[in-house]
Design an enzyme around this catalytic site. Structure first.
Site, PDB file in Angstrom:
ATOM      1  N   ASP A  34       6.809   2.532  -7.063  1.00  0.00           N
ATOM      2  CA  ASP A  34       6.015   1.737  -6.142  1.00  0.00           C
ATOM      3  C   ASP A  34       6.163   0.287  -6.604  1.00  0.00           C
ATOM      4  O   ASP A  34       6.566   0.032  -7.742  1.00  0.00           O
ATOM      5  CB  ASP A  34       4.555   2.206  -6.224  1.00  0.00           C
ATOM      6  CG  ASP A  34       3.606   1.306  -5.454  1.00  0.00           C
ATOM      7  OD1 ASP A  34       3.911   0.979  -4.295  1.00  0.00           O
ATOM      8  OD2 ASP A  34       2.558   0.930  -6.019  1.00  0.00           O
ATOM      9  N   ASP A  36       3.721  -2.822  -5.566  1.00  0.00           N
ATOM     10  CA  ASP A  36       2.478  -3.549  -5.803  1.00  0.00           C
ATOM     11  C   ASP A  36       1.612  -2.836  -6.836  1.00  0.00           C
ATOM     12  O   ASP A  36       1.374  -1.631  -6.736  1.00  0.00           O
ATOM     13  CB  ASP A  36       1.682  -3.694  -4.505  1.00  0.00           C
ATOM     14  CG  ASP A  36       2.431  -4.511  -3.458  1.00  0.00           C
ATOM     15  OD1 ASP A  36       3.608  -4.849  -3.692  1.00  0.00           O
ATOM     16  OD2 ASP A  36       1.836  -4.804  -2.409  1.00  0.00           O
ATOM     17  N   GLU A  43      -0.973  -7.291  -5.307  1.00  0.00           N
ATOM     18  CA  GLU A  43      -0.816  -6.617  -4.023  1.00  0.00           C
ATOM     19  C   GLU A  43      -0.328  -7.710  -3.067  1.00  0.00           C
ATOM     20  O   GLU A  43      -1.078  -8.635  -2.732  1.00  0.00           O
ATOM     21  CB  GLU A  43      -2.147  -6.029  -3.539  1.00  0.00           C
ATOM     22  CG  GLU A  43      -2.657  -4.869  -4.366  1.00  0.00           C
ATOM     23  CD  GLU A  43      -1.900  -3.567  -4.104  1.00  0.00           C
ATOM     24  OE1 GLU A  43      -1.372  -3.406  -2.980  1.00  0.00           O
ATOM     25  OE2 GLU A  43      -1.836  -2.726  -5.020  1.00  0.00           O
ATOM     26  N   ARG A  79      -4.451  -4.917   8.615  1.00  0.00           N
ATOM     27  CA  ARG A  79      -4.220  -6.051   7.710  1.00  0.00           C
ATOM     28  C   ARG A  79      -3.154  -6.999   8.259  1.00  0.00           C
ATOM     29  O   ARG A  79      -3.313  -8.217   8.221  1.00  0.00           O
ATOM     30  CB  ARG A  79      -3.830  -5.540   6.323  1.00  0.00           C
ATOM     31  CG  ARG A  79      -4.995  -4.914   5.573  1.00  0.00           C
ATOM     32  CD  ARG A  79      -4.586  -4.365   4.222  1.00  0.00           C
ATOM     33  NE  ARG A  79      -3.731  -3.193   4.352  1.00  0.00           N
ATOM     34  CZ  ARG A  79      -3.132  -2.591   3.344  1.00  0.00           C
ATOM     35  NH1 ARG A  79      -3.280  -3.077   2.110  1.00  0.00           N
ATOM     36  NH2 ARG A  79      -2.389  -1.528   3.527  1.00  0.00           N
ATOM     37  N   SER A 122       8.169   0.646  -1.197  1.00  0.00           N
ATOM     38  CA  SER A 122       6.909  -0.071  -1.143  1.00  0.00           C
ATOM     39  C   SER A 122       6.266  -0.052   0.240  1.00  0.00           C
ATOM     40  O   SER A 122       6.958  -0.140   1.254  1.00  0.00           O
ATOM     41  CB  SER A 122       7.148  -1.537  -1.562  1.00  0.00           C
ATOM     42  OG  SER A 122       5.986  -2.315  -1.363  1.00  0.00           O
ATOM     43  N   GLY A 123       4.937   0.024   0.243  1.00  0.00           N
ATOM     44  CA  GLY A 123       4.183  -0.178   1.472  1.00  0.00           C
ATOM     45  C   GLY A 123       4.005  -1.653   1.771  1.00  0.00           C
ATOM     46  O   GLY A 123       3.341  -2.024   2.736  1.00  0.00           O
ATOM     47  N   LYS A 169       7.336   7.455   2.052  1.00  0.00           N
ATOM     48  CA  LYS A 169       7.791   7.241   0.672  1.00  0.00           C
ATOM     49  C   LYS A 169       8.426   8.515   0.113  1.00  0.00           C
ATOM     50  O   LYS A 169       9.477   8.473  -0.529  1.00  0.00           O
ATOM     51  CB  LYS A 169       6.613   6.815  -0.211  1.00  0.00           C
ATOM     52  CG  LYS A 169       6.193   5.369  -0.062  1.00  0.00           C
ATOM     53  CD  LYS A 169       5.156   4.993  -1.124  1.00  0.00           C
ATOM     54  CE  LYS A 169       4.893   3.509  -1.127  1.00  0.00           C
ATOM     55  NZ  LYS A 169       4.154   3.070  -2.323  1.00  0.00           N
ATOM     56  N   ASN A 195      -1.436   6.223  -1.472  1.00  0.00           N
ATOM     57  CA  ASN A 195      -0.234   6.423  -0.652  1.00  0.00           C
ATOM     58  C   ASN A 195       1.002   6.768  -1.490  1.00  0.00           C
ATOM     59  O   ASN A 195       2.074   7.001  -0.945  1.00  0.00           O
ATOM     60  CB  ASN A 195       0.035   5.189   0.228  1.00  0.00           C
ATOM     61  CG  ASN A 195       0.400   3.962  -0.578  1.00  0.00           C
ATOM     62  OD1 ASN A 195      -0.143   3.728  -1.651  1.00  0.00           O
ATOM     63  ND2 ASN A 195       1.305   3.161  -0.062  1.00  0.00           N
TER      64      ASN A 195
END
Length: 249
Positions: A34, A36, A43, A79, A122-123, A169, A195
């Protein structure tokens, strides 16, 4: 027993990990991270929001999503919508302020030296994931793409293409493993948020790194130290081994 070990390790400020002793424990080939709060300390969406003046609103949604209180796709949509009208230069500003997690550079160099393939899934957003990929010498980077206005100057408050959420992911982890010709038993995944649970569960070794409580409880193993170098400890490398790897650079 797992809960007792977590409580014990927490009270002593140490980490306890149980792994099945089989041939694949010593023969991992791919590490998926991941981004962040794992490879980097921030983040990124919160950092973008800070410059856009909507930090409080965005960080509250981020926290709820990381704790698994709301669906990641929905949280991302909310967001990103708050970023509508933000100048795209904010991505460069945030990129220049990123702080890599202690041990991230060493771990990635050491793993590459040992012949591993490395990926970030990554998200967050692809311009920043590509920067992290370049800085750490990773082989793959996947993340979300922010949509920009037709003149290329502003964020529209939307994303383009499939959302990289928890399920995505895990799918991407499997795709990379297939591309590299390795079994899932030979894959390591490292992450901190709700997540990440799908990819932590899919990998042969899923590591919760300074993760949220729910993630620590569900992941196979956990690291609650400041440095990412201790991923090497879970792979059976001693302090002397790490020193040798360090001396090669």
């Amino acid at each position: 027993m797992k809960k007792q070990l977590i409580d014990l390790s927490r009270s002593f400020g140490t980490d306890v990990a149980l792994q099945t002793d089989n041939v694949f424990r010593k023969n991992k080939r791919l590490v998926v991270f991941d981004m962040d709060s794992t490879l980097i300390q921030q983040e990124v969406i919160d950092e973008i929001a800070r410059h856009a003046g909507v930090m409080d609103k965005v960080s509250a949604i981020t926290e709820a999503a990381m704790n698994g209180e709301i669906d990641f796709k929905e949280s991302l949509r909310r967001r990103v919508a708050l970023l509508q009208g933000t100048n795209v230069d904010v991505l460069r500003t945030v990129r220049d302020s990123l702080t890599f997690t202690e041990g991230a550079r060493f771990l990635c160099r050491a793993l590459k030296r040992l012949g591993f393939k490395l990926a970030v899934i990554s998200g967050g957003f692809i311009p920043l994931a590509n920067y992290v990929k370049a800085e750490l010498g990773l082989d793959y980077a996947f993340a979300n793409q922010l949509k920009v206005s037709s003149d290329g100057l502003f964020l529209t408050g939307e994303t383009v293409g499939p959302i990289v959420d928890g399920l995505r992911k895990a799918e991407l982890l499997e795709v990379i493993a297939q591309a590299e010709g390795v079994t899932l038993d030979q894959v390591i995944a490292v992450g901190d948020g709700a997540n990440d649970l799908w990819m932590l569960g899919k990998a042969g070794l899923g590591i919760a790194f300074n993760a949220k409580p729910r993630v620590q409880e569900q992941a196979q193993t956990r690291i609650n130290q400041k440095s990412l170098r201790y991923v090497l400890s879970l792979l059976g490398y001693s302090d002397e081994d790490m020193q040798q790897l360090h001396d090669h650079y």
